[in-house]
Write an enzyme that holds these catalytic residues in place. Sequence first.
Site, PDB file in Angstrom:
ATOM      1  N   ASP A 191      37.677  28.517  32.932  1.00  0.00           N
ATOM      2  CA  ASP A 191      37.373  29.485  34.002  1.00  0.00           C
ATOM      3  C   ASP A 191      37.027  30.864  33.429  1.00  0.00           C
ATOM      4  OD1 ASP A 191      37.936  27.489  35.848  1.00  0.00           O
ATOM      5  OD2 ASP A 191      39.988  28.169  36.202  1.00  0.00           O
ATOM      6  N   GLU A 236      50.534  32.585  38.668  1.00  0.00           N
ATOM      7  CA  GLU A 236      49.176  33.122  38.407  1.00  0.00           C
ATOM      8  C   GLU A 236      48.939  34.362  39.250  1.00  0.00           C
ATOM      9  OE1 GLU A 236      46.158  30.067  38.596  1.00  0.00           O
ATOM     10  OE2 GLU A 236      47.350  28.746  37.356  1.00  0.00           O
ATOM     11  N   TYR A 237      49.155  35.522  38.680  1.00  0.00           N
ATOM     12  CA  TYR A 237      49.710  35.859  37.367  1.00  0.00           C
ATOM     13  C   TYR A 237      50.661  37.026  37.565  1.00  0.00           C
ATOM     14  CZ  TYR A 237      45.297  33.595  36.148  1.00  0.00           C
ATOM     15  OH  TYR A 237      44.240  32.732  36.079  1.00  0.00           O
ATOM     16  N   TRP A 291      43.551  20.085  31.599  1.00  0.00           N
ATOM     17  CA  TRP A 291      43.547  20.321  33.043  1.00  0.00           C
ATOM     18  C   TRP A 291      42.289  19.646  33.554  1.00  0.00           C
ATOM     19  CZ3 TRP A 291      46.838  21.550  36.711  1.00  0.00           C
ATOM     20  CH2 TRP A 291      46.318  21.585  38.020  1.00  0.00           C
ATOM     21  N   GLY A 330      53.993  26.661  40.868  1.00  0.00           N
ATOM     22  CA  GLY A 330      53.023  27.745  40.985  1.00  0.00           C
ATOM     23  C   GLY A 330      51.615  27.221  41.200  1.00  0.00           C
ATOM     24  N   MET A 350      45.409  28.552  29.309  1.00  0.00           N
ATOM     25  CA  MET A 350      44.386  28.051  30.222  1.00  0.00           C
ATOM     26  C   MET A 350      43.017  28.557  29.762  1.00  0.00           C
ATOM     27  SD  MET A 350      46.306  28.174  33.900  1.00  0.00           S
ATOM     28  CE  MET A 350      47.053  29.784  33.852  1.00  0.00           C
ATOM     29  N   CYS A 351      42.505  27.933  28.714  1.00  0.00           N
ATOM     30  CA  CYS A 351      41.253  28.384  28.095  1.00  0.00           C
ATOM     31  C   CYS A 351      40.044  27.803  28.821  1.00  0.00           C
ATOM     32  CB  CYS A 351      41.245  28.038  26.613  1.00  0.00           C
ATOM     33  SG  CYS A 351      42.425  29.052  25.695  1.00  0.00           S
TER      34      CYS A 351
END
Length: 506
Positions: A221, A155-156, A370, A112, A218-219
């Site tokens: 952006d 996503e997503y 990331w 993904g 994904m903490c």
Amino acid sequence: MNVLCVFLVVGAAMSVSGQTLAGPKHDRKVVCYVASWAVYRPDPGRFTLEDLEPALCTHLIYSFAGLNETTNTIKSLDPWQDLETDYGKAGYKRLVNMKQKYPHLKVTLAIGGWNEGSPRYSNMASKPETRAAFIKSVVLMLNNYKFDGLDLDWEYPTKREGKPYDRENFVLLVKELSEAFEPYGYILTAALGAGKTTMETAYDLTKLSRYLDLIHMMCYDYHGTWDGVLGANAPLKGVNDNDTLSVEWTVDYLLSHGVSPYKMVLGLPMYGRTFILLDPATRVLEYGKTPVGSTGFKGPYTGEAGFMGYNEICVETMNKSSPWVYHWHEQSSTPYLRDGEKVISYDNGRSIAIKVKYAIDKGLGGVMVWSIDTDDFKGNCNETDAYIDFVERHKRMANDPVVMKAVKNLNIPDVSLVGSKGPAYVLQDSQLTLRLPTPKYTNYALMQTINDAVSLAVEEKRILDEVKRLEGDNEVKNDDDKGGSSSVKGSLMCLVLTVMVMFNFW
Ligand SMILES: *[C@@H]1O[C@H](CO)[C@@H](O)[C@H](O)[C@H]1NC(C)=O
Ligand SMILES: *[C@@H]1O[C@H](CO)[C@@H](O)[C@H](O)[C@H]1NC(C)=O
Ligand SMILES: *[C@@H]1O[C@H](CO)[C@@H](O)[C@H](O)[C@H]1NC(C)=O
Ligand SMILES: *[C@@H]1O[C@H](CO)[C@@H](O)[C@H](O)[C@H]1NC(C)=O
């Protein structure tokens, strides 16, 4: 565990390690995403698997594979880089082979990512036959390349042209994958978006938490030029009580919606977001208020507007003649750099150490990065301030009599007994002393900070939990009995650990 036990276990670990190298000494997850396209960046930002030092990761994730929408099967997105056929670079195989030198590693494949979009996953998940075709292809792929599992990065669900029914279908997909993985012992994880509406609409968190082995949040952006105003990429706290865009809000939401803390892995960005102020003369920057242009600037290696790797950012903080000025933003617990109209909101050792401590305090399973290819993997920077918040807290703890009692109950070792290595809370002249990691000019500064901060945060929490217990049960009698039985348990546990390590159980 007492001091003797630590000696026994460590000694046993050293005597059996042989050719292979050990992973982190702490017991939390450190999940490292590897962006396979980092190999196309210009030097010195070019990152190949030969640059990858996985000793401080527990999991490596090869990013990304894609979905063939005609056949609903998993596919390589870059066969030349990923595969061996036609003299390819065999990336899958090379990453998996890192387990030979580092047997502690789990190596999985992610499917993904942002560029794959949502609709093809929505279609695949919508029917039992297409899910079955997908799952069959995944098992084949994992078998073929000897991966340890799959990481879903859709996503997503329900968003970006997904469909409302994606929420239910995502659960079905995850459930059926986990059942298909069971005979092989493959692990199934997913990267989930951290925004409020994504968490609300895309995920049935209670069910996902049941079937997934780990949930990678994904903490980051949280803010970027898309807001039209300045904001932090990954703020620990929001700008006010109603602000849902923060790490704390995300984690609290998940914990109150059925996600098991030990399955939750807190994502940490090894990058920042760039902004150009509309008014270059702005004196005071205000997150959530100061207007910015619709696109940010690029970094020299990553070349993507609005994005800069930590390795691109940190060299500016090292350069005495650089125009960039460093600032610490207290509310978000993150730093930013400013040069006139240009601003970079990012994470450094200090903000990473704060988030690691937060994850440990919340009892989470660990942290994720990331991505490891934008850490300072070449070692061009010095992280000097990473532990200043630990130092502040230690100062407040050091002379507290209850803390001293806790330290005594816990048998915190004297510095003379534990040698000179590693960060730790130790006794020195009967004082609780915070021994920081020995400063070294090293590569992978952020990975190193994560490793050391996890150990320190675990030790600090142990002391403060004991303080809480002492303050809570002031009047409880028979304290000695409890201590007695727990030390028997401790010794048994120690024996088991030592034997397990000797027989190389991990
Ligand atoms: C999807 O798979 C089919 C069958 O293997 C193949 O013919 C086709 O080229 C693939 N499509 C893409 C976009 O990879
Ligand atoms: C937060 O939301 C409440 C209710 O909508 C509102 O009354 C309050 O003014 C808001 N606070 C801030 C700081 O925006
Ligand atoms: C330091 O910054 C100055 C001013 O931007 C620049 O000219 C110089 O090349 C930089 N030095 C390094 C080593 O990057
Ligand atoms: C990094 O820090 C160390 C110790 O403080 C110092 O000796 C070294 O010169 C620094 N390196 C750079 C590139 O500034």
